[in-house]
Design a protein around this motif. Structure first.
Motif, PDB file in Angstrom:
ATOM      1  N   GLU A  24     -43.252 -36.879 -74.778  1.00 48.95           N
ATOM      2  CA  GLU A  24     -43.563 -36.490 -73.252  1.00 48.95           C
ATOM      3  C   GLU A  24     -43.064 -37.957 -72.699  1.00 48.95           C
ATOM      4  O   GLU A  24     -43.009 -37.998 -71.616  1.00 48.95           O
ATOM      5  CB  GLU A  24     -45.179 -36.179 -73.246  1.00 48.95           C
ATOM      6  CG  GLU A  24     -45.758 -36.089 -71.767  1.00 48.95           C
ATOM      7  CD  GLU A  24     -46.251 -33.945 -71.871  1.00 48.95           C
ATOM      8  OE1 GLU A  24     -46.360 -34.606 -70.107  1.00 48.95           O
ATOM      9  OE2 GLU A  24     -45.510 -33.607 -72.038  1.00 48.95           O
ATOM     10  N   ALA A  25     -43.695 -38.912 -73.951  1.00 50.33           N
ATOM     11  CA  ALA A  25     -43.874 -40.464 -72.701  1.00 50.33           C
ATOM     12  C   ALA A  25     -42.211 -40.532 -72.264  1.00 50.33           C
ATOM     13  O   ALA A  25     -41.867 -41.308 -71.537  1.00 50.33           O
ATOM     14  CB  ALA A  25     -44.195 -41.190 -73.883  1.00 50.33           C
ATOM     15  N   ASN A  26     -41.032 -40.222 -73.257  1.00 51.67           N
ATOM     16  CA  ASN A  26     -39.715 -39.706 -72.476  1.00 51.67           C
ATOM     17  C   ASN A  26     -39.289 -39.610 -71.705  1.00 51.67           C
ATOM     18  O   ASN A  26     -39.122 -40.002 -70.965  1.00 51.67           O
ATOM     19  CB  ASN A  26     -38.651 -39.321 -73.559  1.00 51.67           C
ATOM     20  CG  ASN A  26     -38.735 -40.694 -75.002  1.00 51.67           C
ATOM     21  OD1 ASN A  26     -39.312 -41.944 -74.792  1.00 51.67           O
ATOM     22  ND2 ASN A  26     -38.411 -40.388 -76.521  1.00 51.67           N
ATOM     23  N   GLN A  27     -40.783 -38.606 -71.291  1.00 53.36           N
ATOM     24  CA  GLN A  27     -39.633 -37.650 -70.098  1.00 53.36           C
ATOM     25  C   GLN A  27     -40.224 -38.597 -68.934  1.00 53.36           C
ATOM     26  O   GLN A  27     -39.617 -38.131 -68.107  1.00 53.36           O
ATOM     27  CB  GLN A  27     -40.427 -35.712 -69.970  1.00 53.36           C
ATOM     28  CG  GLN A  27     -39.635 -35.587 -70.857  1.00 53.36           C
ATOM     29  CD  GLN A  27     -40.392 -33.693 -71.098  1.00 53.36           C
ATOM     30  OE1 GLN A  27     -41.083 -33.661 -71.395  1.00 53.36           O
ATOM     31  NE2 GLN A  27     -39.200 -32.811 -71.644  1.00 53.36           N
ATOM     32  N   ILE A  28     -41.948 -38.535 -69.495  1.00 55.58           N
ATOM     33  CA  ILE A  28     -42.257 -39.258 -67.754  1.00 55.58           C
ATOM     34  C   ILE A  28     -41.654 -40.613 -67.547  1.00 55.58           C
ATOM     35  O   ILE A  28     -41.160 -41.727 -66.113  1.00 55.58           O
ATOM     36  CB  ILE A  28     -43.742 -39.404 -68.164  1.00 55.58           C
ATOM     37  CG1 ILE A  28     -44.551 -37.988 -68.517  1.00 55.58           C
ATOM     38  CG2 ILE A  28     -44.545 -40.068 -67.455  1.00 55.58           C
ATOM     39  CD1 ILE A  28     -46.489 -38.714 -69.106  1.00 55.58           C
ATOM     40  N   ARG A  29     -41.427 -41.451 -68.740  1.00 54.25           N
ATOM     41  CA  ARG A  29     -40.799 -42.492 -68.279  1.00 54.25           C
ATOM     42  C   ARG A  29     -39.176 -42.071 -67.580  1.00 54.25           C
ATOM     43  O   ARG A  29     -38.776 -42.892 -66.806  1.00 54.25           O
ATOM     44  CB  ARG A  29     -40.172 -42.958 -69.976  1.00 54.25           C
ATOM     45  CG  ARG A  29     -39.115 -44.219 -69.658  1.00 54.25           C
ATOM     46  CD  ARG A  29     -38.568 -44.946 -71.014  1.00 54.25           C
ATOM     47  NE  ARG A  29     -40.578 -45.081 -71.994  1.00 54.25           N
ATOM     48  CZ  ARG A  29     -40.199 -45.192 -72.617  1.00 54.25           C
ATOM     49  NH1 ARG A  29     -39.824 -43.572 -73.562  1.00 54.25           N
ATOM     50  NH2 ARG A  29     -41.277 -45.226 -73.906  1.00 54.25           N
ATOM     51  N   SER A  30     -38.349 -41.442 -67.622  1.00 55.99           N
ATOM     52  CA  SER A  30     -37.307 -41.238 -67.062  1.00 55.99           C
ATOM     53  C   SER A  30     -37.316 -40.994 -65.738  1.00 55.99           C
ATOM     54  O   SER A  30     -36.988 -41.584 -64.235  1.00 55.99           O
ATOM     55  CB  SER A  30     -36.519 -40.237 -67.510  1.00 55.99           C
ATOM     56  OG  SER A  30     -35.603 -39.484 -67.195  1.00 55.99           O
ATOM     57  N   VAL A  31     -38.457 -40.158 -64.967  1.00 62.82           N
ATOM     58  CA  VAL A  31     -38.702 -39.945 -63.971  1.00 62.82           C
ATOM     59  C   VAL A  31     -39.425 -41.290 -63.370  1.00 62.82           C
ATOM     60  O   VAL A  31     -39.287 -41.710 -61.969  1.00 62.82           O
ATOM     61  CB  VAL A  31     -39.881 -39.012 -63.699  1.00 62.82           C
ATOM     62  CG1 VAL A  31     -40.816 -38.056 -62.600  1.00 62.82           C
ATOM     63  CG2 VAL A  31     -39.362 -37.055 -64.016  1.00 62.82           C
ATOM     64  N   ILE A  32     -40.401 -41.611 -63.938  1.00 68.12           N
ATOM     65  CA  ILE A  32     -41.002 -42.869 -62.740  1.00 68.12           C
ATOM     66  C   ILE A  32     -40.677 -44.101 -62.581  1.00 68.12           C
ATOM     67  O   ILE A  32     -40.096 -44.525 -61.981  1.00 68.12           O
ATOM     68  CB  ILE A  32     -42.285 -43.043 -63.392  1.00 68.12           C
ATOM     69  CG1 ILE A  32     -43.313 -42.450 -64.030  1.00 68.12           C
ATOM     70  CG2 ILE A  32     -42.439 -44.332 -63.587  1.00 68.12           C
ATOM     71  CD1 ILE A  32     -44.807 -42.737 -64.709  1.00 68.12           C
ATOM     72  N   SER A  33     -39.099 -43.976 -64.005  1.00 65.42           N
ATOM     73  CA  SER A  33     -38.378 -45.523 -64.228  1.00 65.42           C
ATOM     74  C   SER A  33     -37.245 -45.687 -63.049  1.00 65.42           C
ATOM     75  O   SER A  33     -37.060 -46.515 -61.823  1.00 65.42           O
ATOM     76  CB  SER A  33     -38.007 -45.985 -65.117  1.00 65.42           C
ATOM     77  OG  SER A  33     -38.259 -46.327 -65.636  1.00 65.42           O
ATOM     78  N   SER A  34     -37.051 -44.052 -62.545  1.00 66.28           N
ATOM     79  CA  SER A  34     -35.415 -44.037 -61.169  1.00 66.28           C
ATOM     80  C   SER A  34     -36.400 -44.326 -60.570  1.00 66.28           C
ATOM     81  O   SER A  34     -35.794 -44.529 -58.963  1.00 66.28           O
ATOM     82  CB  SER A  34     -34.893 -42.419 -61.768  1.00 66.28           C
ATOM     83  OG  SER A  34     -36.026 -41.498 -61.586  1.00 66.28           O
ATOM     84  N   SER A  35     -37.608 -43.308 -60.309  1.00 70.68           N
ATOM     85  CA  SER A  35     -38.549 -43.542 -59.171  1.00 70.68           C
ATOM     86  C   SER A  35     -38.834 -45.447 -58.664  1.00 70.68           C
ATOM     87  O   SER A  35     -38.700 -45.808 -57.008  1.00 70.68           O
ATOM     88  CB  SER A  35     -40.031 -43.619 -59.017  1.00 70.68           C
ATOM     89  OG  SER A  35     -39.220 -41.799 -58.978  1.00 70.68           O
ATOM     90  N   ILE A  36     -38.914 -46.027 -59.500  1.00 71.07           N
ATOM     91  CA  ILE A  36     -38.830 -47.534 -59.299  1.00 71.07           C
ATOM     92  C   ILE A  36     -37.559 -47.803 -58.528  1.00 71.07           C
ATOM     93  O   ILE A  36     -38.088 -48.901 -57.888  1.00 71.07           O
ATOM     94  CB  ILE A  36     -39.921 -48.356 -60.453  1.00 71.07           C
ATOM     95  CG1 ILE A  36     -40.975 -48.330 -60.841  1.00 71.07           C
ATOM     96  CG2 ILE A  36     -39.219 -49.809 -59.942  1.00 71.07           C
ATOM     97  CD1 ILE A  36     -41.582 -48.037 -62.235  1.00 71.07           C
ATOM     98  N   PHE A  37     -36.977 -48.411 -59.721  1.00 72.60           N
ATOM     99  CA  PHE A  37     -35.661 -48.209 -59.199  1.00 72.60           C
ATOM    100  C   PHE A  37     -34.342 -48.141 -58.336  1.00 72.60           C
ATOM    101  O   PHE A  37     -34.255 -48.979 -57.316  1.00 72.60           O
ATOM    102  CB  PHE A  37     -34.721 -48.464 -60.373  1.00 72.60           C
ATOM    103  CG  PHE A  37     -35.314 -48.560 -61.449  1.00 72.60           C
ATOM    104  CD1 PHE A  37     -35.264 -50.432 -61.865  1.00 72.60           C
ATOM    105  CD2 PHE A  37     -34.525 -47.865 -63.153  1.00 72.60           C
ATOM    106  CE1 PHE A  37     -36.106 -50.586 -62.762  1.00 72.60           C
ATOM    107  CE2 PHE A  37     -35.127 -48.801 -64.224  1.00 72.60           C
ATOM    108  CZ  PHE A  37     -35.919 -49.785 -63.979  1.00 72.60           C
ATOM    109  N   THR A  38     -35.428 -46.768 -57.366  1.00 69.18           N
ATOM    110  CA  THR A  38     -34.585 -46.113 -56.283  1.00 69.18           C
ATOM    111  C   THR A  38     -35.237 -47.096 -54.766  1.00 69.18           C
ATOM    112  O   THR A  38     -35.138 -46.786 -53.533  1.00 69.18           O
ATOM    113  CB  THR A  38     -34.272 -45.304 -56.031  1.00 69.18           C
ATOM    114  OG1 THR A  38     -35.920 -44.144 -56.004  1.00 69.18           O
ATOM    115  CG2 THR A  38     -33.885 -44.493 -57.259  1.00 69.18           C
ATOM    116  N   GLY A  39     -36.961 -47.473 -55.129  1.00 69.86           N
ATOM    117  CA  GLY A  39     -36.888 -48.063 -54.487  1.00 69.86           C
ATOM    118  C   GLY A  39     -38.161 -47.462 -53.803  1.00 69.86           C
ATOM    119  O   GLY A  39     -39.104 -47.719 -52.942  1.00 69.86           O
TER     120      GLY A  39
END
Length: 117
Positions: A24-39
């Motif tokens: 579950e942590a890996n799935q959440i990490r992917s979503v949140i990190s991409s949201s951070i990196f796209t500003g």
């Protein structure tokens, strides 16, 4: 299980329920990190009110997203962890990021700070 929402002011609210394991942590990490990196995200509120269990993957998830936010001086709030989780967060140096409040109050608290930047 996680519910992830981003407010208009760029505050991501991650509401975690049940148990947080490595998968579950890996799935959440992917979503949140991409949201951070796209500003899209400038702060994260981790609402742990309904989270019953979290292993070391959960600590890594939160610490990693803090690292992702560091270049933009983004804020991380850990909301309503259990007493056991709070002890682990304190040992990990995350004690200053813990609040016992509601999501709406914390959004109001950090939302004003974000708007003044």
């Amino acid at each position: 299980m996680a519910n992830i929402e981003i407010t208009e002011s760029g505050i991501l609210v991650a509401t975690l329920r049940g148990e947080l394991d490595n998968h579950e942590a890996n799935q959440i990490r992917s979503v949140i990190s991409s949201s951070i990196f796209t500003g899209q995200v400038q702060a994260i509120i981790w609402d742990l009110t309904a989270l019953g269990f979290m292993d070391s993957a959960g600590i890594g998830l939160i610490l990693g997203r803090m690292r992702d936010l560091a270049p933009i001086d983004g804020e991380t709030i850990i909301l309503n962890p259990t007493s056991t989780m709070e002890k682990i967060f304190n040992f990990s140096g995350l004690g200053p990021n813990i609040r016992h409040s509601s999501v709406d109050l914390v959004i109001g608290e950090i939302g004003g700070v974000l708007h003044e930047q």
